[in-house]
Design an enzyme around this catalytic site. Sequence first.
Site, PDB file in Angstrom:
ATOM      1  N   HIS A  13      44.872  27.049  50.814  1.00 33.35           N
ATOM      2  CA  HIS A  13      44.945  25.946  49.842  1.00 33.35           C
ATOM      3  C   HIS A  13      44.732  24.595  50.535  1.00 33.35           C
ATOM      4  CE1 HIS A  13      45.862  27.619  45.936  1.00 33.35           C
ATOM      5  NE2 HIS A  13      46.851  28.339  46.395  1.00 33.35           N
ATOM      6  N   HIS A  29      47.285  32.731  52.348  1.00 35.38           N
ATOM      7  CA  HIS A  29      46.962  32.213  51.013  1.00 35.38           C
ATOM      8  C   HIS A  29      47.287  30.717  50.916  1.00 35.38           C
ATOM      9  CE1 HIS A  29      46.826  32.785  46.472  1.00 35.38           C
ATOM     10  NE2 HIS A  29      47.348  31.584  46.607  1.00 35.38           N
ATOM     11  N   GLU A  30      48.478  30.340  51.395  1.00 35.53           N
ATOM     12  CA  GLU A  30      48.903  28.933  51.282  1.00 35.53           C
ATOM     13  C   GLU A  30      48.106  28.041  52.236  1.00 35.53           C
ATOM     14  OE1 GLU A  30      50.552  28.220  48.743  1.00 35.53           O
ATOM     15  OE2 GLU A  30      51.080  30.289  48.312  1.00 35.53           O
ATOM     16  N   CYS A  85      47.600  33.843  42.135  1.00 35.16           N
ATOM     17  CA  CYS A  85      47.717  32.434  42.507  1.00 35.16           C
ATOM     18  C   CYS A  85      48.146  31.644  41.283  1.00 35.16           C
ATOM     19  CB  CYS A  85      46.372  31.912  43.026  1.00 35.16           C
ATOM     20  SG  CYS A  85      46.388  30.159  43.442  1.00 35.16           S
ATOM     21  N   LEU A  86      49.101  30.757  41.461  1.00 38.37           N
ATOM     22  CA  LEU A  86      49.594  29.956  40.336  1.00 38.37           C
ATOM     23  C   LEU A  86      48.521  29.018  39.792  1.00 38.37           C
ATOM     24  CD1 LEU A  86      53.152  29.134  41.737  1.00 38.37           C
ATOM     25  CD2 LEU A  86      52.578  30.812  39.971  1.00 38.37           C
ATOM     26  N   GLN A 138      48.273  22.058  44.933  1.00 39.43           N
ATOM     27  CA  GLN A 138      48.499  22.693  43.630  1.00 39.43           C
ATOM     28  C   GLN A 138      49.311  21.816  42.689  1.00 39.43           C
ATOM     29  OE1 GLN A 138      49.859  26.627  45.500  1.00 39.43           O
ATOM     30  NE2 GLN A 138      48.834  27.285  43.636  1.00 39.43           N
ATOM     31  N   GLY A 140      54.962  31.170  46.960  1.00 34.92           N
ATOM     32  CA  GLY A 140      54.451  30.075  47.779  1.00 34.92           C
ATOM     33  C   GLY A 140      53.810  29.037  46.888  1.00 34.92           C
TER      34      GLY A 140
HETATM   35 ZN    ZN Z   1      47.575  29.952  45.330  1.00 34.90          ZN
END
Ligand code: ZN
Length: 188
Positions: A145, A141-142, A99-100, A51, A46
């Site tokens: 963000h 999670h997304e 998480c990226l 991000q 995701g």
């Molecule tokens: Zn993330």
Amino acid sequence: MAVLPIQITGNPVLHARASEVTSFDLTLATLVADMFETMEAAPGVGLAAPQVDIPLRLFVFNWTDDDDTVWRGVAINPILWVSPVPIGPADEEKESEGCLSVPGERYPLRRSELAILTAVDLDQKPFEIRAEGWLARIFQHEYDHLEGVLYVDRLDHAAGKAAAKAVKKSGWGEPGLSWTPGIDDLEG
Ligand code: ZN
């Protein structure tokens, strides 16, 4: 299409509420295509617009479940209903997520088992997905963000302390840091 730099924790765009999408134009379509490419290059399951330094309410996802069903799409201006978070400690093995924007780290976190995602796609067509388990986790999670919340903000005391230490050790937690999949040698 292009792989975009992924913002690292500390960039204000990751810690503020994103704005509703109002222009469904070519710029948005290009952003979505670039977000898919960036997510798949990372690789991740995701990716939310903040991000990649865009403070808008949308995210992309790409996940294959145990039945080989591929869940791939874009959720624009999403609404997320979630069941209550189960009580008790998170399972290190089964409930650890990453998480990226906090690349290379993983910590256990309890999430709701069931989530119902309502959103529109690029054609402004509404859709709804009833998600359980890991897909429900991805959506939570997304969606977080878009509210300016990272999963590390939700950890229990011990994991939160470990995450804060790792962030500090990596020199993150301040504005201006990013990494680009395929260019920088980092993994989410
Ligand atoms: Zn993330």
